[in-house]
Design a protein around this motif. Structure first.
Motif, PDB file in Angstrom:
ATOM      1  N   ALA A  55     119.568 -65.862 -12.803  1.00 23.41           N
ATOM      2  CA  ALA A  55     119.250 -67.277 -12.576  1.00 23.41           C
ATOM      3  C   ALA A  55     120.135 -68.185 -13.422  1.00 23.41           C
ATOM      4  O   ALA A  55     120.700 -69.167 -12.927  1.00 23.41           O
ATOM      5  CB  ALA A  55     117.774 -67.538 -12.885  1.00 23.41           C
ATOM      6  N   MET A  56     120.293 -67.876 -14.697  1.00 27.10           N
ATOM      7  CA  MET A  56     121.104 -68.719 -15.567  1.00 27.10           C
ATOM      8  C   MET A  56     122.589 -68.592 -15.241  1.00 27.10           C
ATOM      9  O   MET A  56     123.347 -69.566 -15.344  1.00 27.10           O
ATOM     10  CB  MET A  56     120.850 -68.373 -17.031  1.00 27.10           C
TER      11      MET A  56
ATOM     12  N   LYS B 123     125.879 -68.731  -3.602  1.00 29.89           N
ATOM     13  CA  LYS B 123     125.011 -68.387  -2.471  1.00 29.89           C
ATOM     14  C   LYS B 123     124.552 -66.933  -2.547  1.00 29.89           C
ATOM     15  O   LYS B 123     123.386 -66.628  -2.287  1.00 29.89           O
ATOM     16  CB  LYS B 123     125.747 -68.635  -1.148  1.00 29.89           C
ATOM     17  N   LEU B 124     125.468 -66.033  -2.914  1.00 33.14           N
ATOM     18  CA  LEU B 124     125.098 -64.621  -3.039  1.00 33.14           C
ATOM     19  C   LEU B 124     124.062 -64.435  -4.136  1.00 33.14           C
ATOM     20  O   LEU B 124     123.037 -63.771  -3.923  1.00 33.14           O
ATOM     21  CB  LEU B 124     126.343 -63.783  -3.339  1.00 33.14           C
ATOM     22  N   LEU B 125     124.315 -65.023  -5.304  1.00 36.45           N
ATOM     23  CA  LEU B 125     123.358 -64.904  -6.409  1.00 36.45           C
ATOM     24  C   LEU B 125     122.024 -65.535  -6.041  1.00 36.45           C
ATOM     25  O   LEU B 125     120.961 -65.004  -6.367  1.00 36.45           O
ATOM     26  CB  LEU B 125     123.927 -65.570  -7.661  1.00 36.45           C
ATOM     27  N   SER B 126     122.091 -66.681  -5.368  1.00 29.41           N
ATOM     28  CA  SER B 126     120.868 -67.371  -4.958  1.00 29.41           C
ATOM     29  C   SER B 126     120.022 -66.495  -4.046  1.00 29.41           C
ATOM     30  O   SER B 126     118.794 -66.424  -4.194  1.00 29.41           O
ATOM     31  CB  SER B 126     121.225 -68.683  -4.256  1.00 29.41           C
ATOM     32  N   ASN B 127     120.670 -65.803  -3.103  1.00 28.26           N
ATOM     33  CA  ASN B 127     119.940 -64.928  -2.184  1.00 28.26           C
ATOM     34  C   ASN B 127     119.333 -63.732  -2.907  1.00 28.26           C
ATOM     35  O   ASN B 127     118.206 -63.314  -2.607  1.00 28.26           O
ATOM     36  CB  ASN B 127     120.870 -64.446  -1.072  1.00 28.26           C
TER      37      ASN B 127
ATOM     38  N   VAL C 290     124.246 -67.774 -21.469  1.00 33.23           N
ATOM     39  CA  VAL C 290     124.510 -67.185 -20.146  1.00 33.23           C
ATOM     40  C   VAL C 290     124.905 -68.275 -19.151  1.00 33.23           C
ATOM     41  O   VAL C 290     125.818 -68.086 -18.336  1.00 33.23           O
ATOM     42  CB  VAL C 290     123.275 -66.406 -19.641  1.00 33.23           C
ATOM     43  N   MET C 291     124.227 -69.428 -19.236  1.00 30.26           N
ATOM     44  CA  MET C 291     124.549 -70.532 -18.338  1.00 30.26           C
ATOM     45  C   MET C 291     125.994 -71.000 -18.537  1.00 30.26           C
ATOM     46  O   MET C 291     126.751 -71.158 -17.571  1.00 30.26           O
ATOM     47  CB  MET C 291     123.589 -71.705 -18.559  1.00 30.26           C
ATOM     48  N   PHE C 292     126.395 -71.193 -19.780  1.00 28.66           N
ATOM     49  CA  PHE C 292     127.755 -71.659 -20.051  1.00 28.66           C
ATOM     50  C   PHE C 292     128.791 -70.572 -19.762  1.00 28.66           C
ATOM     51  O   PHE C 292     129.928 -70.887 -19.387  1.00 28.66           O
ATOM     52  CB  PHE C 292     127.870 -72.159 -21.489  1.00 28.66           C
ATOM     53  N   LEU C 293     128.415 -69.297 -19.905  1.00 30.31           N
ATOM     54  CA  LEU C 293     129.318 -68.219 -19.506  1.00 30.31           C
ATOM     55  C   LEU C 293     129.589 -68.288 -18.003  1.00 30.31           C
ATOM     56  O   LEU C 293     130.730 -68.103 -17.558  1.00 30.31           O
ATOM     57  CB  LEU C 293     128.721 -66.858 -19.867  1.00 30.31           C
TER      58      LEU C 293
ATOM     59  N   ILE D   3     112.473 -88.993  -3.787  1.00 34.62           N
ATOM     60  CA  ILE D   3     112.787 -87.576  -3.592  1.00 34.62           C
ATOM     61  C   ILE D   3     113.115 -86.873  -4.901  1.00 34.62           C
ATOM     62  O   ILE D   3     112.663 -85.746  -5.159  1.00 34.62           O
ATOM     63  CB  ILE D   3     113.966 -87.420  -2.604  1.00 34.62           C
ATOM     64  N   ASN D   4     113.894 -87.546  -5.752  1.00 29.81           N
ATOM     65  CA  ASN D   4     114.414 -86.884  -6.954  1.00 29.81           C
ATOM     66  C   ASN D   4     113.628 -87.201  -8.229  1.00 29.81           C
ATOM     67  O   ASN D   4     113.852 -86.565  -9.258  1.00 29.81           O
ATOM     68  CB  ASN D   4     115.880 -87.264  -7.152  1.00 29.81           C
ATOM     69  N   GLY D   5     112.703 -88.169  -8.140  1.00 30.72           N
ATOM     70  CA  GLY D   5     111.862 -88.467  -9.294  1.00 30.72           C
ATOM     71  C   GLY D   5     110.683 -87.529  -9.408  1.00 30.72           C
ATOM     72  O   GLY D   5     109.995 -87.493 -10.427  1.00 30.72           O
ATOM     73  N   ALA D   6     110.445 -86.756  -8.336  1.00 31.16           N
ATOM     74  CA  ALA D   6     109.319 -85.812  -8.316  1.00 31.16           C
ATOM     75  C   ALA D   6     109.850 -84.394  -8.131  1.00 31.16           C
ATOM     76  O   ALA D   6     111.016 -84.182  -7.808  1.00 31.16           O
ATOM     77  CB  ALA D   6     108.350 -86.173  -7.197  1.00 31.16           C
ATOM     78  N   GLY D   7     108.975 -83.418  -8.326  1.00 35.81           N
ATOM     79  CA  GLY D   7     109.348 -82.023  -8.117  1.00 35.81           C
ATOM     80  C   GLY D   7     109.920 -81.363  -9.360  1.00 35.81           C
ATOM     81  O   GLY D   7     110.492 -82.033 -10.220  1.00 35.81           O
ATOM     82  N   LEU D   8     109.757 -80.046  -9.442  1.00 39.04           N
ATOM     83  CA  LEU D   8     110.204 -79.274 -10.603  1.00 39.04           C
ATOM     84  C   LEU D   8     110.974 -78.036 -10.156  1.00 39.04           C
ATOM     85  O   LEU D   8     110.620 -77.408  -9.161  1.00 39.04           O
ATOM     86  CB  LEU D   8     109.006 -78.836 -11.447  1.00 39.04           C
ATOM     87  N   ASN D   9     112.014 -77.706 -10.898  1.00 37.39           N
ATOM     88  CA  ASN D   9     112.776 -76.491 -10.627  1.00 37.39           C
ATOM     89  C   ASN D   9     112.191 -75.358 -11.476  1.00 37.39           C
ATOM     90  O   ASN D   9     112.686 -75.064 -12.559  1.00 37.39           O
ATOM     91  CB  ASN D   9     114.254 -76.708 -10.968  1.00 37.39           C
ATOM     92  N   LEU D  10     111.144 -74.748 -10.980  1.00 36.98           N
ATOM     93  CA  LEU D  10     110.469 -73.683 -11.732  1.00 36.98           C
ATOM     94  C   LEU D  10     110.963 -72.296 -11.365  1.00 36.98           C
ATOM     95  O   LEU D  10     111.112 -71.428 -12.219  1.00 36.98           O
ATOM     96  CB  LEU D  10     108.961 -73.769 -11.521  1.00 36.98           C
ATOM     97  N   GLY D  11     111.236 -72.061 -10.095  1.00 35.79           N
ATOM     98  CA  GLY D  11     111.596 -70.725  -9.649  1.00 35.79           C
ATOM     99  C   GLY D  11     112.888 -70.207 -10.246  1.00 35.79           C
ATOM    100  O   GLY D  11     112.970 -69.062 -10.678  1.00 35.79           O
ATOM    101  N   ASN D  12     113.924 -71.060 -10.290  1.00 36.89           N
ATOM    102  CA  ASN D  12     115.234 -70.609 -10.753  1.00 36.89           C
ATOM    103  C   ASN D  12     115.323 -70.441 -12.259  1.00 36.89           C
ATOM    104  O   ASN D  12     116.005 -69.534 -12.745  1.00 36.89           O
ATOM    105  CB  ASN D  12     116.328 -71.592 -10.308  1.00 36.89           C
ATOM    106  N   ILE D  13     114.685 -71.346 -13.012  1.00 39.93           N
ATOM    107  CA  ILE D  13     114.838 -71.318 -14.467  1.00 39.93           C
ATOM    108  C   ILE D  13     113.500 -71.259 -15.196  1.00 39.93           C
ATOM    109  O   ILE D  13     113.312 -70.454 -16.107  1.00 39.93           O
ATOM    110  CB  ILE D  13     115.616 -72.560 -14.968  1.00 39.93           C
ATOM    111  N   GLY D  14     112.570 -72.130 -14.809  1.00 36.58           N
ATOM    112  CA  GLY D  14     111.322 -72.272 -15.551  1.00 36.58           C
ATOM    113  C   GLY D  14     110.525 -70.987 -15.682  1.00 36.58           C
ATOM    114  O   GLY D  14     110.150 -70.581 -16.790  1.00 36.58           O
ATOM    115  N   ILE D  15     110.267 -70.338 -14.561  1.00 39.64           N
ATOM    116  CA  ILE D  15     109.462 -69.111 -14.591  1.00 39.64           C
ATOM    117  C   ILE D  15     110.169 -67.992 -15.357  1.00 39.64           C
ATOM    118  O   ILE D  15     109.553 -67.344 -16.221  1.00 39.64           O
ATOM    119  CB  ILE D  15     109.085 -68.670 -13.160  1.00 39.64           C
ATOM    120  N   PRO D  16     111.479 -67.718 -15.090  1.00 37.23           N
ATOM    121  CA  PRO D  16     112.149 -66.661 -15.865  1.00 37.23           C
ATOM    122  C   PRO D  16     112.148 -66.934 -17.368  1.00 37.23           C
ATOM    123  O   PRO D  16     111.960 -66.015 -18.174  1.00 37.23           O
ATOM    124  CB  PRO D  16     113.581 -66.684 -15.301  1.00 37.23           C
TER     125      PRO D  16
END
Length: 306
Positions: free
Chosen positions: A201-202, A33-37, A14-17, A96-109
């Motif tokens: 998300a993907m 932006k639309l998908l993000s919202n 789905v991501m590559f599509l 800033i970029n060595g910490a933090g996780l992207n869980l909402g967009n990909i991890g949780i789903p």
């Protein structure tokens, strides 16, 4: 085991599509932006509400939140050490970029497909992560550069309370702790809307992908990836071997610590007036690696007796 890799293949497809659709102009970069919202305000909160159905809040929810904060503290510390001899700008990028996780967009789903009953623990872990991701690392980097930070404690809380997923976490934890159950209609509606979250998300990630990497940034991106994966491995081992938590919590958090770099890292880096070339490349590569790495770790943690 085969189910893990099938789902990984589905998510990557789905991501590559999404990326291919953008390349052939079926989608535009602005459509992100639309998908993000839609994800941020509708499908992700709906999925979180559905995940809390039948859940009982206990002591381990607080531990999960503390682990999210502890992981980020470790990541910031290692980022400071790894960048100690670099320029102030690179040090800020690492913080800033060595910490933090992207869980909402990909991890949780993604993880919901394998650990549906563990999502509430992951949500609380994400709350601890958000404390750093939504302002604390930016404040540390700004102070490190000698700039006044507009992300003091009050601003961080404002950022958290303006985040729909965080507000959903907080609301559902309060309702669950008070033994208040939402009407069945709302739960059914949330379940229906939340089912599309992973696909959207993907697709959004695919539309957002940029694969043009500058040679100068590759070394720094590689070192940041090593730093992030090393921090994740340390915390995963700590969780699996030394914390007597419920098995589902140990498994889902041990996989989640290998999530991609958060998108807001790119935003905060730019806000400090620093080039976003390295954060942009890190975000792209860590996103591409996230599903394969998580899938491999998932197979490992499920084979370890807890």
């Amino acid at each position: 085991m085969s189910e893990v890799f099938i789902w990984a293949a589905v998510y990557l497809t789905v991501m590559f599509l999404g990326y291919i659709f953008k390349r052939i102009s079926l989608f535009k970069a602005e459509d992100r932006k639309l998908l993000s919202n839609i994800i941020l305000y509708i499908t992700l909160p709906a999925m979180l509400v559905s995940s809390f159905t039948g859940v009982t809040v206990d002591f381990w929810y607080l531990i999960a939140c503390a682990l999210g904060t502890g992981l980020n503290a470790l990541m910031v510390l290692l980022a400071r050490l790894a960048s100690a001899k670099k320029t102030p700008e690179l040090q800020a990028i690492y913080i800033i970029n060595g910490a933090g996780l992207n869980l909402g967009n990909i991890g949780i789903p993604f993880l919901q497909n394998f650990f549906p009953s563990g999502i509430p623990y992951l949500c609380m872990f994400d709350v601890g992560d958000c404390v750093f991701t939504l302002g604390t690392t930016y404040a540390i980097a700004a102070i490190h550069l000698g700039k006044k930070s507009d992300s003091k404690l009050l601003s961080i809380f404002k950022s958290l309370l303006s985040s729909p997923p965080f507000v959903t976490y907080l609301t559902m934890v309060i309702l669950t702790a008070a033994h208040i159950t939402l009407p069945s209609f709302l739960l059914t509606l949330a379940d229906f809307a939340g089912r599309g979250n992973g696909f959207l998300a993907m697709l959004m990630v695919g539309i957002s992908l940029e694969l043009n990497l500058d040679k100068r940034s590759r070394g720094e991106v590689f070192r940041l990836l090593l730093l992030r994966y090393f921090s994740g491995a340390v915390v995963a081992l700590l969780i699996m071997l030394f914390i007597p938590a419920p098995t589902i919590m140990k498994q889902i958090l041990s996989v989640a610590v290998f999530a991609a770099a958060p998108n807001v890292g790119l935003i905060y880096t730019g806000r400090l007036g620093i080039s976003t070339e390295i954060p942009g490349a890190l975000n792209t590569i860590s996103t591409l690696l996230m599903i394969p790495v998580m899938s491999l770790v998932m197979v490992l943690v499920q084979s370890v007796p807890c």
